[in-house]
Scaffold this active site. Structure first.
Site, PDB file in Angstrom:
ATOM      1  N   CYS A   2      26.432 -20.858  -0.069  1.00  0.00           N
ATOM      2  CA  CYS A   2      27.263 -20.113   0.548  1.00  0.00           C
ATOM      3  C   CYS A   2      28.359 -19.853  -0.522  1.00  0.00           C
ATOM      4  CB  CYS A   2      28.046 -20.600   1.956  1.00  0.00           C
ATOM      5  SG  CYS A   2      26.825 -20.987   2.991  1.00  0.00           S
ATOM      6  N   ARG A  50      28.256 -16.703   4.252  1.00  0.00           N
ATOM      7  CA  ARG A  50      27.024 -17.538   4.898  1.00  0.00           C
ATOM      8  C   ARG A  50      25.643 -17.147   4.223  1.00  0.00           C
ATOM      9  NH1 ARG A  50      25.004 -19.137  10.995  1.00  0.00           N
ATOM     10  NH2 ARG A  50      23.859 -20.964  10.206  1.00  0.00           N
ATOM     11  N   LEU A  51      24.767 -17.891   3.606  1.00  0.00           N
ATOM     12  CA  LEU A  51      23.576 -17.871   3.354  1.00  0.00           C
ATOM     13  C   LEU A  51      22.736 -18.948   4.282  1.00  0.00           C
ATOM     14  CD1 LEU A  51      21.024 -16.601   2.081  1.00  0.00           C
ATOM     15  CD2 LEU A  51      21.464 -18.262   0.137  1.00  0.00           C
ATOM     16  N   ASN A  76      29.772 -25.223   1.160  1.00  0.00           N
ATOM     17  CA  ASN A  76      28.745 -24.463   0.225  1.00  0.00           C
ATOM     18  C   ASN A  76      28.059 -25.702  -0.174  1.00  0.00           C
ATOM     19  OD1 ASN A  76      27.271 -23.139  -1.552  1.00  0.00           O
ATOM     20  ND2 ASN A  76      29.042 -23.351  -3.087  1.00  0.00           N
ATOM     21  N   ASP A 101      23.609 -29.318   9.144  1.00  0.00           N
ATOM     22  CA  ASP A 101      24.405 -30.415   8.327  1.00  0.00           C
ATOM     23  C   ASP A 101      26.080 -30.209   8.174  1.00  0.00           C
ATOM     24  OD1 ASP A 101      24.117 -28.035   6.926  1.00  0.00           O
ATOM     25  OD2 ASP A 101      23.415 -28.938   5.226  1.00  0.00           O
ATOM     26  N   ILE A 291       7.496 -16.606 -14.445  1.00  0.00           N
ATOM     27  CA  ILE A 291       7.356 -15.360 -15.122  1.00  0.00           C
ATOM     28  C   ILE A 291       6.868 -15.572 -16.200  1.00  0.00           C
ATOM     29  CG2 ILE A 291       9.833 -14.592 -14.109  1.00  0.00           C
ATOM     30  CD1 ILE A 291      11.586 -15.395 -16.271  1.00  0.00           C
ATOM     31  N   SER A 365      13.761 -26.598  -8.444  1.00  0.00           N
ATOM     32  CA  SER A 365      13.663 -26.151  -9.932  1.00  0.00           C
ATOM     33  C   SER A 365      13.703 -27.535 -10.762  1.00  0.00           C
ATOM     34  CB  SER A 365      15.049 -25.636 -10.444  1.00  0.00           C
ATOM     35  OG  SER A 365      15.997 -26.440 -10.702  1.00  0.00           O
ATOM     36  N   GLY A 366      13.386 -27.463 -11.960  1.00  0.00           N
ATOM     37  CA  GLY A 366      13.128 -28.863 -12.783  1.00  0.00           C
ATOM     38  C   GLY A 366      14.411 -28.960 -13.496  1.00  0.00           C
TER      39      GLY A 366
END
Length: 630
Positions: A2, A50-51, A76, A101, A291, A365-366
């Site tokens: 967020c 908010r996401l 967030n 949460d 990609i 992700s790494g």
């Protein structure tokens, strides 16, 4: 994921700013397109974008207040181990009205205060307001995955996830020239400073208490540093490998919790492949995304990603890009950046995030493995210098030769020549000077020379000394990795991913940065991590049986973008006729026109070296300056 913002007034003059919370929230709509919320009470205003990831219902909307209405939170990030604390809260008789949460975090704070931070496994920036005493508690996660910027003066304090939100509230915009100098060398601005005087970034692992017009900052976490000059017990190499697999597996498993579609980035390198291998243990047909560069085979690594995807039967999507595709997002990237930031791989991360968001809302992700385990070319170069082998001496002796060879990132040969020249330039430096040289793009602190008026470098030198304070001589590489975790990871890599993922309303989770894993690996001898040309040694060995052998012992490219070709072609007009036009440079009165001409000239020479990165840094700055300062 967020965006959060807030204003706390210390007096009547500060209260005039409370109504500007609306503008701050509107400026960050891409961080949270699902819902916006604002709270006003007394001398405080809080905003939230908010996401929705965990509990997507209205019950979890923010700002979120407890049942009494005394405490209100804007949050967030993600609190991955919230379920175990949720059960404890329910057993203690607390009635929860959501499955989020956010609510668990709020009640954990109500019960334990700042001590709650020690119980959170996740990444976050949040603020909690207490209506009874008018105080604000503001905190940022241990690694700095989630950003938080602070402006304060005698009248008020303003905080936000992005600089554009602070700008929207009307903060003073005076450039910090020491930050500009650092930016010209690094292509980003190291925390806690920012591009503006008076605006700072809250340090990772820290929190603020704002009360009665005072602001107190405290640290609750710091990344461990293993000084190998001190003797201490340590797990054997074999035991450490097993422990790393266990810790990473647990970290990945925590980060698979989601109420929305989830996937993983898969570049075909060891780091992202490790994450996909572990995630596939717990998720069938994991969505994976990579990609490739159709026009630039030197930069294309999709075949390695496809090997891993096939091995683990993932639902794999490879986005094959052309130069035109990259041009298509270029101005969007520049427009989203609200503080000069010129890691050109942000363009690739942006387009990967854009396409990935069409399929999922969360991606693993790494990120973090290179800094923690020693995965960069500069790490093997540093190891060679510290161990003073004959190969290093020979490379140094051939320094004049490397200067005559064509150097760029545009082909394997010219890139190797560039690396050898840079290695030779640092060979006879002390460890701190060498680290700074290899971390940036300008030799010998040339950044002040680029400025029209030679500015005092005292402030920059003081800040640089703080950044480099843990670098020590000798064979201990841990001091270099520890510095990279603070400088490169937090200010470059994590900033890039947060900016570009949030520009596309995508949440990115980083299993390598689980603090339990970081604490363990940071405490291992550097010999476990890097020896000679073998980088990330123990990580590679720990997962060797779980990954295709083809992804080992291959050149590391990363998310390179073919800038040199662009600048000599399609973007030449942006350089010569717009942002770096001589007349514009003279009228702007920031940069020295003679020095900018030298860099532009190198761009078209046989030995461009890192000129493309320097030009990109200048272009990003100029675009930002025209938007926010002109």
């Amino acid at each position: 994921m967020c965006g959060i913002s807030g204003i706390a007034a210390f007096n009547e003059k500060g209260k005039d700013f409370l109504g500007r919370i609306d503008a701050a929230v509107k400026s960050m709509h891409l961080r949270g397109p699902d819902q916006n919320g604002i709270m006003h009470h007394g001398n405080v205003a809080l905003g939230h974008n908010r996401l929705s990831i965990i509990d997507v219902s209205e019950a979890a909307s923010q700002p979120f207040s407890d049942s009494t209405g005394r405490y209100t939170i804007v949050f967030n990030g993600e609190f991955f181990n919230f379920q175990e604390h949720r059960e404890q809260l329910l057993q203690s008789g607390i009635k929860l009205r959501s499955t989020s949460d956010t609510e668990v975090l709020l009640y954990l704070y109500i019960r334990e205060g700042a001590a709650c931070l020690q119980k959170i496994n996740g990444f976050f920036a949040f603020a909690i307001y207490d209506r009874n005493d008018g105080s604000l508690f503001i905190a940022r996660d241990r690694m700095g995955v989630k950003p938080l910027l602070i402006y304060s003066d005698s009248d008020k304090i303003i905080f936000a996830s992005e600089m554009k939100a602070l700008i929207a509230t009307g903060i003073p915009r005076k450039m910090d020239m020491a930050s500009v100098q650092a930016y010209l060398h690094l292509n980003y601005i190291p925390a806690p400073q920012s591009i503006f005087e008076g605006v700072r970034k809250l340090r990772p692992g820290s929190y603020l208490i704002v009360k009665d017009g005072t602001v107190a900052e405290k640290e609750f976490y710091s990344i461990p540093f293993y000084d190998e000059r001190e003797s201490r017990p340590c797990d054997s190499y074999e035991t450490a490998q097993k422990k790393i697999v266990e810790l990473l597996d647990a970290s990945v498993q925590r980060r698979l919790i989601s109420d929305v579609p989830l996937g993983a980035f898969l570049s075909g390198g060891v780091d992202s492949s490790v994450i996909v291998a572990l995630a596939s243990r717990h998720t069938k047909n994991l969505n994976t995304f990579s990609i490739g560069f159709r026009d630039e085979p030197f930069f294309d690594e999709t075949r390695y990603a496809e090997m891993v995807a096939k091995m683990y039967n993932t639902n794999h999507t490879a986005f094959s890009l052309t130069t035109d595709d990259m041009f298509g997002v270029l101005h969007g990237v520049l427009d989203y950046i609200d503080e000069p930031f010129a890691d050109s791989s942000a363009i690739a991360v942006n387009i990967l995030s854009m396409h990935t968001r069409k399929h999922v809302t969360v991606a693993l992700s790494g990120d973090g493995a290179d800094e923690l385990y020693g995965g960069y070319m500069k790490h093997s170069g540093e190891w060679r210098v510290r161990n003073a082998g004959n190969a290093a001496k020979l490379i140094g002796a051939l320094g004049p030769l490397w200067k005559t060879l064509p150097k760029s990132r545009n082909s394997a040969f010219s890139n190797r020549a560039r690396q050898l020249d840079k290695f030779a330039s640092g060979l006879n430096m002390d460890a701190k000077s060498r680290y700074w040289r290899w971390a940036g793009f300008l030799p010998d602190d040339d950044s002040p020379l680029l400025l029209k008026n030679l500015h005092d470098t005292t402030t920059l030198q003081s800040r640089k000394g703080k950044i480099l304070e843990n670098i020590i001589e000798g064979k201990n590489m841990n001091s270099v990795l520890h510095t990279d975790m603070h400088l490169v990871l937090q200010n470059d890599m994590l900033t890039k991913v947060d900016l570009m993922s949030m520009a596309n309303s995508l949440e990115v989770r980083t299993p390598f940065l689980d603090f339990e894993h970081v604490n363990y690996v940071a405490g291992l001898p550097s010999s476990y991590k890097i020896q000679g040309t073998q980088r990330k040694k123990i990580l590679q060995d720990a997962f060797r049986e779980l990954l295709p052998q083809e992804i080992y012992n291959r050149p590391k490219h990363g998310f390179e973008v073919p800038l040199l070709k662009w600048f000599r072609g399609g973007l030449s007009s942006m350089i010569e006729q717009d942002l770096l036009n001589d007349d514009f440079i003279q009228d702007q009165k920031i940069f020295d026109i003679t020095e900018t001409k030298k860099i532009k000239s190198r761009l078209h020479s046989q030995n461009p070296g890192d000129a493309h990165a320097q030009i990109w840094g200048l272009l990003v700055f100029q675009y930002w300056w025209k938007k926010y300062m002109s």
